[in-house]
Design a protein around this motif. Sequence first.
Motif, PDB file in Angstrom:
ATOM      1  N   LEU A 116       0.690  -1.364  -0.070  1.00 58.02           N
ATOM      2  CA  LEU A 116      -0.047  -0.184   0.128  1.00 58.02           C
ATOM      3  C   LEU A 116       0.938   1.313   0.125  1.00 58.02           C
ATOM      4  O   LEU A 116       0.522   2.265  -0.644  1.00 58.02           O
ATOM      5  CB  LEU A 116      -1.060   0.159   1.215  1.00 58.02           C
ATOM      6  N   ASP A 214     -11.136  -3.875   0.268  1.00 56.07           N
ATOM      7  CA  ASP A 214     -10.089  -3.220   1.106  1.00 56.07           C
ATOM      8  C   ASP A 214     -10.680  -3.344   2.649  1.00 56.07           C
ATOM      9  O   ASP A 214      -9.937  -3.727   3.579  1.00 56.07           O
ATOM     10  CB  ASP A 214     -10.093  -1.856   0.630  1.00 56.07           C
ATOM     11  N   ASP A 217     -10.097  -6.753   3.768  1.00 54.63           N
ATOM     12  CA  ASP A 217      -8.625  -7.171   4.196  1.00 54.63           C
ATOM     13  C   ASP A 217      -8.587  -6.313   5.519  1.00 54.63           C
ATOM     14  O   ASP A 217      -7.674  -7.225   6.200  1.00 54.63           O
ATOM     15  CB  ASP A 217      -7.999  -6.472   3.182  1.00 54.63           C
ATOM     16  N   TYR A 243      -4.733   2.230   4.534  1.00 57.32           N
ATOM     17  CA  TYR A 243      -5.752   2.054   3.897  1.00 57.32           C
ATOM     18  C   TYR A 243      -6.587   3.709   3.675  1.00 57.32           C
ATOM     19  O   TYR A 243      -6.829   4.142   2.389  1.00 57.32           O
ATOM     20  CB  TYR A 243      -6.706   1.018   3.919  1.00 57.32           C
ATOM     21  N   TRP A 247      -7.074   5.429   0.347  1.00 64.20           N
ATOM     22  CA  TRP A 247      -8.191   5.807  -0.308  1.00 64.20           C
ATOM     23  C   TRP A 247      -8.159   7.384  -0.676  1.00 64.20           C
ATOM     24  O   TRP A 247      -8.934   7.916  -1.659  1.00 64.20           O
ATOM     25  CB  TRP A 247      -9.656   5.643   0.562  1.00 64.20           C
TER      26      TRP A 247
END
Length: 273
Positions: A116, A214, A217, A243, A247
């Motif tokens: 990521l 996501d 996860d 995340y 995003w």
Amino acid sequence: MNNLNDPPRWNIQPGPRERGVGAGDGNQWNYALLVPMLGLAAFRWIWTRESQREIQKGKAQYDTDVCTIKSDMEAQYRETLTESRRAAAALELELEKERQRVKGYKQAIISQSQHLIEERKQLEQEREALEGEKQRLVRSGTAGAVLRHALEQENEWYQRATATLKELEGLLVERQNAYCSLIQPRDQRLEMEKNMLLKVVKDPIGAELNLESDMKDIFKRDKHCADLLNLDKRKNGSLMWVYLKYWQLQVTVQKYKRAEEAILGGKVQNLTK
């Protein structure tokens, strides 16, 4: 009739030969008592021997019982010890499996986080490139006006997407706090996760950003909790924060891509005429 003054000779009298000068009447009584005393001595000897025999028999039975009980207890002890060792070995094996599983989770989280981070760097580079392109187009006059107008049209979408991410951030903080709580029921946390997945599935922005996979996860891999004395909910979680940043970068890049697609599709071209 019997003459009471001359009763029969019930008592033992000494024989005529035994009578004489100095002969007493007690000698016959001594002989009479000797027989019972001899019988009593014989009975006592027999009773003592039988008692000794019973005592020896009882001792032998006691020793046998003690030996049997001791053998049974030793066998039970060895069996219990064997079972305890077997149980300890099984627990040690399970503990090692859990350690390996936790190690695998940590490695997966680290790998996912690195992935990521790399994607975020790439998105930042794309954003910087788009920002540079935007500045170039702004300086180019008419093209700059077209781009500004296209970005203004996408600004509403950008604001809605940002608000959606902000709401998801609050929900993720509460979900992670429920995961780290020692008193909050597990079913309540699972219900929270279910509602969050339904929300991102129904939301068009969630579908555009592929938030469902996501989120799953995060629910599967993010197990980070602050210490027990922590009162700040935002200190819980690790992967979810990566995340969220990812995003937000996606939303920013998506805004410029949507504006670019609108320009290339001719949706804002007429505004510049």
